[in-house]
Write a protein that holds these residues in place. Structure first.
Motif, PDB file in Angstrom:
ATOM      1  N   ALA A 107       1.893   4.689   2.948  1.00 47.35           N
ATOM      2  CA  ALA A 107       3.105   3.950   2.583  1.00 47.35           C
ATOM      3  C   ALA A 107       2.763   2.639   1.877  1.00 47.35           C
ATOM      4  N   SER A 108       3.593   2.291   0.909  1.00 50.63           N
ATOM      5  CA  SER A 108       3.430   1.053   0.167  1.00 50.63           C
ATOM      6  C   SER A 108       4.788   0.622  -0.366  1.00 50.63           C
ATOM      7  N   ILE A 109       4.929  -0.664  -0.583  1.00 50.96           N
ATOM      8  CA  ILE A 109       6.196  -1.164  -1.105  1.00 50.96           C
ATOM      9  C   ILE A 109       6.439  -0.685  -2.536  1.00 50.96           C
ATOM     10  N   ASP A 110       5.387  -0.188  -3.194  1.00 53.19           N
ATOM     11  CA  ASP A 110       5.560   0.346  -4.544  1.00 53.19           C
ATOM     12  C   ASP A 110       6.421   1.611  -4.547  1.00 53.19           C
ATOM     13  N   GLN A 111       6.533   2.260  -3.401  1.00 52.74           N
ATOM     14  CA  GLN A 111       7.354   3.465  -3.304  1.00 52.74           C
ATOM     15  C   GLN A 111       8.839   3.159  -3.133  1.00 52.74           C
TER      16      GLN A 111
END
Length: 778
Positions: free
Chosen positions: A518-522
């Motif tokens: 998970a990453s905030i880019d998603q």
């Protein structure tokens, strides 16, 4: 002859002014008071009633015979209090019926919704279905949940159902039961198309190679699940298949012990357990006593996982959820409760059931009626979900018939509705957006196209949550894995809340577990303000922790600080004594990186937040399933692509100290001064009227001096000023009437006006003050 009128949504009916006044009595003072009171009601009513005055003409009903839609449901006669689900179905089905009739009915005919309660009895369920089929005005049917009772009813009345062609939007959980009835659909997902493919994909993802099944003998749902497990996983993968018999609705302890010994000997890696939620603890206890506790896949509701006796199982437990998942509310239902004028209307409490056996053995407890009803309790939400699902099906029947020929008879309407549901609302082409969910149906099985979610109770955690990954069916009929995003948003500060531009500034932390990459880019902050100049979202993201090893932050936790401007949709009906919904909405940024959000439990979320001019009242997480609808302009082929979105919501109540000091208190003084003027001798008429007119003009000036609010509805502030204008106008009107040369010689009339002057104005003011107070504490 007097035509009757229905005002708003109340039950007050006026049979003409003359009849009303005569009903007040024969004394002149009573007649005068009655006339003035009636005029005031007629003046105030349009400004406060939420619905316009609607004339009811008996001639409108003299059309073609109405059509009927029966609802089949089951009440539990063993409940200590009658089921709230029954109350919810009755109330919400009536709302759906009234809405459909107000918007044209079904192909121009009025709709009558009838309720059939089988009370858990198979013979009664069969008789109910037969009666509904035999009604020539039945245009559609809704409900029937229990698979065993449904099978008996369809076996008895299936031929008549097929011959009638009645569209039946059932709630049958076993889709094989409806295979031979082309007019029957179900709001449950299909085993072959939805449930078992997801279970199969899950088992492959978990790399389980040996499974076992333990079910109930003679139970249609359990037997169907066991057969499906064998069909999809293969006989080689199923190392044990046990079907237990019930005696007095209980499992035999000896049968359970023998089953546990067989499971222990064959050592499956996962056990499917379908014995009913209330019997799980009996199986759990013997598994633990035998020292053999494999992972389990059970059937039932998600809250059953943490029920008493279940939460101590020392391994993972999985379950398929169809109507929501832990710690998250349906955004549509929460919005319904939040925007309702009367939230208590959505509380469904049944009456005491004296026949329940629990009153004799002491298991039933008397309900504390002094506690305020809470529409967000689990039982109430479940009742609301069930009733809303049925109401959606009623509205779907009406929507499917909307384009039917005006002269169509009931038989033609039935055929038209079945065809519309099977084609227009076929999965992947279009959806019906209801108050509970989005509805479309698989053409082959006629089951709802709804991908169930996998909920788990991890070992040692004691709290249910979504499994780390889920699955969605694509338009190519393949299963696609989507990851669960374990995330939370902690709002630090919000300010610059603008009701006109419908924006607010927010500063918050977002944290997420990165084990699934998970990453905030998603993430797309879907309600972030889009700057019209740069066409960019006004958001600043500052990484705090990257998820690696750290002495300060937890491992595998990515933490970001986000600052930005966000949109919200204020409901200003009760402004300034209002509570507004502020949210941070997140959804997948790319379709090929879909996810679903699982927040932490409510008790673990930080509720501390600073908001200028507002008092935080509640925090919750809502979810909704949205979709992207497209049409290929060349092939004219429609398609629908679903996706999940989550909303982290804060409910905040506006601080009203400033408004009270600047508006309410001055209006109170204006009314008080105008009221005092009525005690001046009528010989000083000019002075009296000057004071009263000045008071009216002061109220108007005060309203014009307030900051402009671009609301498309009448706010509570507007109603407060309109009421003030009305009271001041009544004071002036009565003052003028008291010195009128035709009225002054009539002693009783002059005394009556003086009496109204002295008593009516305080009563009206007190009533309005109570109304404002109730709005302020809602």
């Amino acid at each position: 002859m007097f035509r009757s009128y229905k005002i708003g949504v109340g039950d007050v009916t006026f049979a003409g002014l003359g009849l009303y006044v005569r009903a007040l009595g024969q004394r002149p003072l009573q007649r005068l008071a009655g006339i003035i009171a009636l005029l005031l009601v007629l003046c105030v009513g349009p400004s406060t009633a939420p619905a316009a005055v609607q004339a009811i003409d008996d001639a409108d009903a003299a059309q073609r015979p109405p059509v009927a839609v029966p609802i089949f449901f089951s009440s539990n006669t063993d409940d200590c209090y009658s089921s709230g689900i029954v109350t919810a179905i009755k109330r919400i089905a009536t709302l759906a019926q009234n809405y459909i009739n107000r918007t044209g009915g079904i192909a121009g005919r009025k709709l009558i919704v009838s309720l059939y309660d089988d009370k858990g009895d198979t013979q009664r369920a069969t008789a109910n279905l037969a009666e509904a089929i035999s009604d020539p005005q039945t245009v559609g049917m809704v409900g029937m949940t229990n698979a065993t009772r449904a099978k008996a009813a369809l076996d008895a009345d299936g031929k008549a159902l097929s011959a009638s062609g009645i569209p039946f939007l059932s709630d049958i959980s076993v889709t094989s039961l409806i295979a031979n009835y082309p007019s029957v659909f179900t709001t449950r997902p299909s085993e072959d198309e939805e449930r078992m493919p997801i279970i199969t994909a899950f088992i492959k993802e978990m790399k389980y190679t040996k499974v076992a099944f333990v079910g109930l003998d003679g139970n249609v749902f359990s037997a169907n699940l066991g057969d499906s497990v064998k069909k999809f996983l293969g006989d080689d993968a199923v190392v044990s298949d046990r079907r237990l018999k019930l005696t007095d609705d209980k499992l035999n302890p000896a049968d359970i012990a023998a089953t546990v010994e067989e499971l222990k000997a064959k050592s499956p890696e996962l056990v499917f357990l379908s014995v009913g939620g209330k019997r799980l603890k009996d199986v759990f206890s013997q598994l633990k006593a035998a020292g053999y506790t494999p992972p389990l896949f059970v059937t039932g509701r998600a809250e059953m996982l943490t029920a008493k006796g279940n939460g101590s199982y020392p391994n993972d437990i999985y379950l398929m959820a169809f109507d929501g998942f832990p710690d998250v509310y349906s955004e549509r239902l929460r919005d319904l409760l939040l925007t309702s004028i009367h939230p208590e209307y959505w509380v469904f409490e049944g009456a005491k059931n004296d026949a329940a056996p629990g009153w004799k053995d002491g298991t039933c407890k008397v309900r504390d009626d002094d506690l305020p009803p809470n529409p967000l309790e689990d039982d109430n939400i479940r009742a609301l979900q069930t009733a809303m699902r049925y109401a959606d099906m009623i509205r779907l029947i009406a929507e499917a018939a909307r384009s039917a020929p005006a002269a169509a008879n009931v038989s033609d309407l039935r055929e038209f509705i079945v065809n519309e549901i099977g084609t227009t609302y076929a999965a992947g082409k279009d959806v019906f957006k209801g108050r509970f969910g989005n509805w479309s149906f698989r053409p082959a099985s006629r089951a709802a196209a709804r991908a169930p979610l996998i909920v788990m109770l991890p070992r040692g955690l004691g709290h249910a949550q979504l499994a780390p990954f889920q699955f969605l069916r694509l338009r190519t009929n393949t299963m696609k894995r989507i990851d669960t995003l374990y995330a939370d948003i902690d709002l630090i500060h919000a300010d610059q809340i603008d009701d006109n531009n419908q924006t607010f500034l927010a500063d918050f932390y977002i944290s997420m577990n990165d084990r699934n990459g998970a990453s905030i880019d998603q993430i797309e902050f879907s309600n972030a303000y889009l700057d019209p100049g740069s066409n960019n979202r006004e958001i600043t993201i500052q990484p705090i922790h990257d998820g690696g090893k750290s002495d300060a932050y937890p491992d595998h936790m990515k933490i970001y600080q986000v600052t930005g401007k966000f949109l919200y949709s204020p409901n200003l009906r009760n402004y300034p004594f209002d509570t507004q919904r502020f949210s941070i909405d997140i959804q997948p940024k790319h379709g090929n990186a879909a996810f679903i959000v699982q927040p932490p439990p409510t008790s673990l979320r930080d509720k501390s937040v600073t908001v200028d001019g507002w008092d935080p009242k509640d925090k919750y997480v809502g979810y909704d399933e949205d979709f992207v609808r497209t049409v290929d302009a060349q092939t004219l082929e429609p398609s629908v692509v679903p996706f999940y979105k989550a909303s982290f919501v804060w409910l905040m109540k506006r601080q009203t100290t400033d408004y009270v000091l600047r508006v309410v208190v001055p209006l109170g003084f204006i009314l008080f001064i105008a009221y005092l003027s009525i005690f001046i001798s009528t010989h000083h008429f000019e002075a009296i009227v000057t004071i009263q007119v000045t008071a009216l003009l002061s109220a108007v000036a005060l309203y014009l001096a307030l900051p402009k609010l671009d609301a498309n509805i009448e706010t509570l502030s507007d109603r407060l000023f309109l009421f003030t204008y009305l009271v001041l106008s009544v004071i002036i009107a009565i003052t003028i009437a008291r010195v009128n040369r035709r009225i002054e010689p009539i002693g009783w009339l002059k005394k009556g006006l003086a009496f109204l002057h002295i008593t009516l104005i305080p009563v009206m003011t007190a009533a309005m003050a109570y109304y404002v107070y109730q709005a302020s504490i809602a």
